[in-house]
Design a protein around this motif. Structure first.
Motif, PDB file in Angstrom:
ATOM      1  N   ALA A 393       0.836  -1.201   0.000  1.00 32.92           N
ATOM      2  CA  ALA A 393       0.000   0.000   0.000  1.00 32.92           C
ATOM      3  C   ALA A 393       0.872   1.254   0.000  1.00 32.92           C
ATOM      4  O   ALA A 393       2.106   1.187   0.138  1.00 32.92           O
ATOM      5  CB  ALA A 393      -0.919   0.009   1.215  1.00 32.92           C
ATOM      6  N   ILE A 394       0.236   2.377  -0.178  1.00 29.85           N
ATOM      7  CA  ILE A 394       0.916   3.678  -0.193  1.00 29.85           C
ATOM      8  C   ILE A 394       0.335   4.533   0.923  1.00 29.85           C
ATOM      9  O   ILE A 394      -0.881   4.692   1.042  1.00 29.85           O
ATOM     10  CB  ILE A 394       0.756   4.396  -1.546  1.00 29.85           C
ATOM     11  N   VAL A 395       1.197   5.099   1.737  1.00 30.69           N
ATOM     12  CA  VAL A 395       0.802   6.077   2.769  1.00 30.69           C
ATOM     13  C   VAL A 395       1.289   7.438   2.303  1.00 30.69           C
ATOM     14  O   VAL A 395       2.493   7.640   2.103  1.00 30.69           O
ATOM     15  CB  VAL A 395       1.391   5.721   4.146  1.00 30.69           C
ATOM     16  N   ARG A 396       0.345   8.358   2.117  1.00 29.21           N
ATOM     17  CA  ARG A 396       0.685   9.671   1.573  1.00 29.21           C
ATOM     18  C   ARG A 396       0.691  10.709   2.686  1.00 29.21           C
ATOM     19  O   ARG A 396      -0.260  10.808   3.463  1.00 29.21           O
ATOM     20  CB  ARG A 396      -0.309  10.056   0.481  1.00 29.21           C
ATOM     21  N   VAL A 397       1.758  11.495   2.727  1.00 28.60           N
ATOM     22  CA  VAL A 397       1.912  12.595   3.683  1.00 28.60           C
ATOM     23  C   VAL A 397       1.950  13.899   2.894  1.00 28.60           C
ATOM     24  O   VAL A 397       2.773  14.039   1.985  1.00 28.60           O
ATOM     25  CB  VAL A 397       3.183  12.433   4.537  1.00 28.60           C
ATOM     26  N   PHE A 407      -2.212  23.088   6.665  1.00 32.05           N
ATOM     27  CA  PHE A 407      -2.697  21.750   7.012  1.00 32.05           C
ATOM     28  C   PHE A 407      -1.618  20.705   6.783  1.00 32.05           C
ATOM     29  O   PHE A 407      -0.686  20.873   5.991  1.00 32.05           O
ATOM     30  CB  PHE A 407      -3.945  21.398   6.187  1.00 32.05           C
ATOM     31  N   LEU A 408      -1.778  19.603   7.537  1.00 34.38           N
ATOM     32  CA  LEU A 408      -1.047  18.361   7.337  1.00 34.38           C
ATOM     33  C   LEU A 408      -2.078  17.276   7.099  1.00 34.38           C
ATOM     34  O   LEU A 408      -3.099  17.234   7.778  1.00 34.38           O
ATOM     35  CB  LEU A 408      -0.203  18.005   8.568  1.00 34.38           C
ATOM     36  N   ALA A 409      -1.805  16.390   6.144  1.00 31.02           N
ATOM     37  CA  ALA A 409      -2.747  15.314   5.838  1.00 31.02           C
ATOM     38  C   ALA A 409      -1.981  14.014   5.677  1.00 31.02           C
ATOM     39  O   ALA A 409      -0.901  13.977   5.070  1.00 31.02           O
ATOM     40  CB  ALA A 409      -3.542  15.628   4.572  1.00 31.02           C
ATOM     41  N   VAL A 410      -2.540  12.932   6.235  1.00 32.60           N
ATOM     42  CA  VAL A 410      -1.968  11.587   6.101  1.00 32.60           C
ATOM     43  C   VAL A 410      -3.076  10.669   5.621  1.00 32.60           C
ATOM     44  O   VAL A 410      -4.119  10.552   6.269  1.00 32.60           O
ATOM     45  CB  VAL A 410      -1.388  11.094   7.435  1.00 32.60           C
ATOM     46  N   SER A 411      -2.847  10.015   4.479  1.00 37.64           N
ATOM     47  CA  SER A 411      -3.849   9.133   3.877  1.00 37.64           C
ATOM     48  C   SER A 411      -3.296   7.725   3.786  1.00 37.64           C
ATOM     49  O   SER A 411      -2.091   7.518   3.575  1.00 37.64           O
ATOM     50  CB  SER A 411      -4.224   9.624   2.472  1.00 37.64           C
ATOM     51  N   ASP A 412      -4.189   6.710   3.942  1.00 38.00           N
ATOM     52  CA  ASP A 412      -3.791   5.318   3.805  1.00 38.00           C
ATOM     53  C   ASP A 412      -4.893   4.571   3.077  1.00 38.00           C
ATOM     54  O   ASP A 412      -5.980   5.104   2.839  1.00 38.00           O
ATOM     55  CB  ASP A 412      -3.496   4.686   5.166  1.00 38.00           C
ATOM     56  N   THR A 413      -4.620   3.351   2.741  1.00 38.97           N
ATOM     57  CA  THR A 413      -5.597   2.509   2.045  1.00 38.97           C
ATOM     58  C   THR A 413      -5.944   1.302   2.895  1.00 38.97           C
ATOM     59  O   THR A 413      -6.166   0.202   2.388  1.00 38.97           O
ATOM     60  CB  THR A 413      -5.035   2.053   0.690  1.00 38.97           C
ATOM     61  N   ASP A 465     -16.871   8.022   1.759  1.00 35.32           N
ATOM     62  CA  ASP A 465     -17.340   6.638   1.720  1.00 35.32           C
ATOM     63  C   ASP A 465     -16.968   5.928   0.428  1.00 35.32           C
ATOM     64  O   ASP A 465     -17.077   4.713   0.326  1.00 35.32           O
ATOM     65  CB  ASP A 465     -18.863   6.594   1.892  1.00 35.32           C
ATOM     66  N   SER A 466     -16.519   6.706  -0.562  1.00 34.49           N
ATOM     67  CA  SER A 466     -16.211   6.105  -1.865  1.00 34.49           C
ATOM     68  C   SER A 466     -14.769   5.624  -1.951  1.00 34.49           C
ATOM     69  O   SER A 466     -14.486   4.613  -2.583  1.00 34.49           O
ATOM     70  CB  SER A 466     -16.486   7.116  -2.986  1.00 34.49           C
ATOM     71  N   GLU A 467     -13.829   6.340  -1.313  1.00 29.78           N
ATOM     72  CA  GLU A 467     -12.416   5.965  -1.394  1.00 29.78           C
ATOM     73  C   GLU A 467     -12.057   5.051  -0.226  1.00 29.78           C
ATOM     74  O   GLU A 467     -12.545   5.238   0.893  1.00 29.78           O
ATOM     75  CB  GLU A 467     -11.537   7.213  -1.362  1.00 29.78           C
ATOM     76  N   PRO A 468     -11.188   4.057  -0.452  1.00 33.31           N
ATOM     77  CA  PRO A 468     -10.791   3.142   0.623  1.00 33.31           C
ATOM     78  C   PRO A 468      -9.845   3.839   1.595  1.00 33.31           C
ATOM     79  O   PRO A 468      -9.227   4.857   1.285  1.00 33.31           O
ATOM     80  CB  PRO A 468     -10.094   2.002  -0.125  1.00 33.31           C
ATOM     81  N   GLY A 469      -9.719   3.241   2.787  1.00 30.30           N
ATOM     82  CA  GLY A 469      -8.756   3.774   3.739  1.00 30.30           C
ATOM     83  C   GLY A 469      -9.304   4.957   4.524  1.00 30.30           C
ATOM     84  O   GLY A 469     -10.505   5.201   4.592  1.00 30.30           O
ATOM     85  N   ALA A 470      -8.380   5.681   5.118  1.00 31.73           N
ATOM     86  CA  ALA A 470      -8.734   6.837   5.956  1.00 31.73           C
ATOM     87  C   ALA A 470      -7.813   7.991   5.617  1.00 31.73           C
ATOM     88  O   ALA A 470      -6.667   7.802   5.183  1.00 31.73           O
ATOM     89  CB  ALA A 470      -8.618   6.478   7.429  1.00 31.73           C
ATOM     90  N   ARG A 471      -8.315   9.201   5.811  1.00 27.94           N
ATOM     91  CA  ARG A 471      -7.532  10.415   5.549  1.00 27.94           C
ATOM     92  C   ARG A 471      -7.729  11.358   6.736  1.00 27.94           C
ATOM     93  O   ARG A 471      -8.831  11.870   6.957  1.00 27.94           O
ATOM     94  CB  ARG A 471      -7.985  11.072   4.249  1.00 27.94           C
ATOM     95  N   VAL A 497      -5.409  18.202  -3.213  1.00 24.17           N
ATOM     96  CA  VAL A 497      -5.239  18.023  -1.776  1.00 24.17           C
ATOM     97  C   VAL A 497      -6.440  18.592  -1.077  1.00 24.17           C
ATOM     98  O   VAL A 497      -6.777  19.737  -1.270  1.00 24.17           O
ATOM     99  CB  VAL A 497      -3.955  18.720  -1.285  1.00 24.17           C
ATOM    100  N   ALA A 498      -7.102  17.783  -0.235  1.00 23.66           N
ATOM    101  CA  ALA A 498      -8.340  18.228   0.403  1.00 23.66           C
ATOM    102  C   ALA A 498      -8.018  19.145   1.564  1.00 23.66           C
ATOM    103  O   ALA A 498      -6.986  19.050   2.167  1.00 23.66           O
ATOM    104  CB  ALA A 498      -9.134  17.039   0.875  1.00 23.66           C
TER     105      ALA A 498
END
Length: 498
Positions: A393-397, A407-413, A465-471, A497-498
């Motif tokens: 998987a990819i974890v995006r920072v 802002f800081l954002a961390v996304s995962d799948t 609810d459409s994209e997997p993972g959490a942000r 970037v949200a």
């Protein structure tokens, strides 16, 4: 016990109401009755003066006529004014043979005051409950001495001396005072009844609240909550106590959950460590040490030690937050901070076969806060993302600006968070239902949100609810360094970037 009842809320409230009523009525009586008596006396004197002055022309017609005419005029004036009338010529009544039958003491000084004026005018004197009027109504020539020529006589005025007792004024004031006293007593009785009713209701409600407090002391936060539907301070106090009791109950449940979780989480590594140490000790004692197996056991022991170290660190961070440790406030460059934190997790990401993708704006991105606290928030988010992301998987920072906030954002799948748990996971000792077997104690996100709020920012989970993972997104106030500029920074709305 008797002294306690005497000094209780009910007698003090009744005493305060009674004292307030008495003082208010006394002040009203002092402000009303004396001016009323003076006003009534003045009005009665004015009415008497108006009556006498209205009869002055009739009295003038009697000058030079018979005594009977003067007597009748004085008598009619006395009946009309309900007063004593004395008609005299000069300063003494004896100077006129024919006078009205009423006699009244009149000060010679008042008569002389009227006679000494070149143009005599009426004189009104109010003395307590008596009013006197001296009204000149004509003049006659009197011979001062029989040895002198009548041509050398002096002009002596005729005076109507009217005296009236103001008994009706005194009676009226006494009647008003009596009515005022009756009204005061009725008002005091009503105040006492209302005070009794109010104090009884208040004491009953406070007693119910006191019993609820004692019950909480005996039974704990799970005792029944007090109910009070009053829209006043006591009702607010009862509702505040119920809210506090509910908060204590949540804390107690969280503490129990934490104790259970911590006991389970600590029992597993401690049991593993104890088993591995026993095996190593047995192998060492028997001299049949397998180096590869020993290394594997040491690696497993290190993993368990890291888990216990993470728990100790989170508990320490939590205690610092509760103690209100002061945080710094200075410009922080988020891009450099993201690179530093990503470097800390690079080895762990490689071991988990997860790619760390750091996306930064073209220009520096500045925020206001404590560098250590912001880095800790980012570590918590990256740690969660790596913990729940599958291999490959990819974890995006990410970092950047959004409107007037950085802002800081961390996304995962990973497995993501159900909608019903998006706020629950930010509470202490709470974990999502999709994190079973992934470790953790339910403290990281709670610590991260509290740190963000103390820095004047927010930490939220983006709803998708459409994209997997959490942000997870942490927003912070913007503060540029001296001479700095935000120009050239990418807008998240144009970069995705949200």
């Amino acid at each position: 016990m008797r002294l306690r009842h005497l000094l209780g809320l009910r007698p003090r409230l009744l005493l305060a109401l009674a004292a307030t009523a008495v003082l208010t009525l006394a002040a009203a009586a002092l402000a009303l009755l004396p001016p009323l008596q003076d006003r009534l006396r003045t009005n009665s004197a004015r009415e008497l003066q108006t009556t006498v002055l209205g009869a002055r022309d009739e009295l003038r017609h009697t000058v030079g006529r018979s005594c009977l005419d003067m007597y009748e005029a004085g008598f009619e004036l006395g009946v009309r004014a309900n007063a004593q009338v004395l008609i005299t010529k000069g300063p003494k009544p004896e100077s006129l043979r024919c006078v009205s039958p009423y006699r009244s003491f009149v000060a010679d000084a008042d008569i002389q005051k009227v006679m000494n004026e070149p143009d005599p005018r009426p004189l009104r004197v109010i003395d307590g409950d008596q009013v006197r009027l001296i009204v000149p109504f004509g003049q006659d020539v009197a011979i001062p001495s029989p040895n002198r020529d009548p041509a050398h006589g002096v002009r002596v005025p005729y005076l109507a001396i009217v005296t009236k007792q103001l008994n009706d004024v005194t009676a009226t004031v006494h009647q008003v005072a009596r009515a005022f006293l009756i009204a005061a007593l009725i008002g005091l009785a009503v105040a006492a009844l209302l005070g009794l009713a109010l104090s009884a209701t208040l004491v009953r409600r406070l007693g119910r609240l006191r019993r609820a407090v004692l019950r909480v002391m005996r039974e704990g936060a799970g005792a029944p909550r007090p109910t009070d539907d009053g829209h006043d301070e006591v009702g607010d106090l009862a509702r505040s106590f119920a809210a506090m009791q509910e908060a204590l109950l949540r804390q107690e449940e969280a503490r129990r959950a934490f104790v259970a979780t911590a006991s389970h989480e600590l029992r597993t590594p401690l049991t593993s460590l104890q088993g591995m140490l026993e095996l190593l000790d047995e192998d060492l004692r028997e001299g049949r040490l397998d180096l590869a197996d020993a290394q594997e056991q040491v690696a497993a022991a290190q993993r368990e030690l890291r888990r216990m170290g993470n728990l100790a660190t989170e508990l320490l961070d939590l205690s610092r937050l509760d103690a209100g440790t002061e945080l710094r406030s200075e410009p922080v460059e988020l891009g450099e901070l993201c690179r530093a934190v990503a470097a800390e997790f690079a080895l762990r990401a490689e071991e988990a076969e997860v790619e760390l993708d750091v996306r930064l704006p073209r220009a520096p991105c500045w925020a206001r806060g404590d560098p250590g606290a912001i880095a800790q928030i980012l570590r918590i988010l990256v740690d969660n993302a790596l913990r729940y992301s599958p291999g490959g998987a990819i974890v995006r920072v990410e970092a950047g600006y959004r409107g007037e906030r950085a802002f800081l954002a961390v996304s995962d799948t990973g497995p993501g968070v159900p909608p019903a748990e998006r706020e629950l996971i930010f509470e202490r000792f709470q974990r999502g239902s999709r994190t079973a077997g992934a470790g953790g104690f339910g403290l990281g996100l709670a610590i991260g949100r509290e740190l963000a709020e103390r820095l004047g920012g927010t930490l939220t989970l983006a709803e998708s609810d459409s994209e997997p993972g959490a942000r997870f997104i942490c927003e912070l106030p913007i503060e540029l360094p001296a001479g700095g500029s935000a120009e050239g920074t990418e807008d998240p709305s144009t970069t995705g970037v949200a």
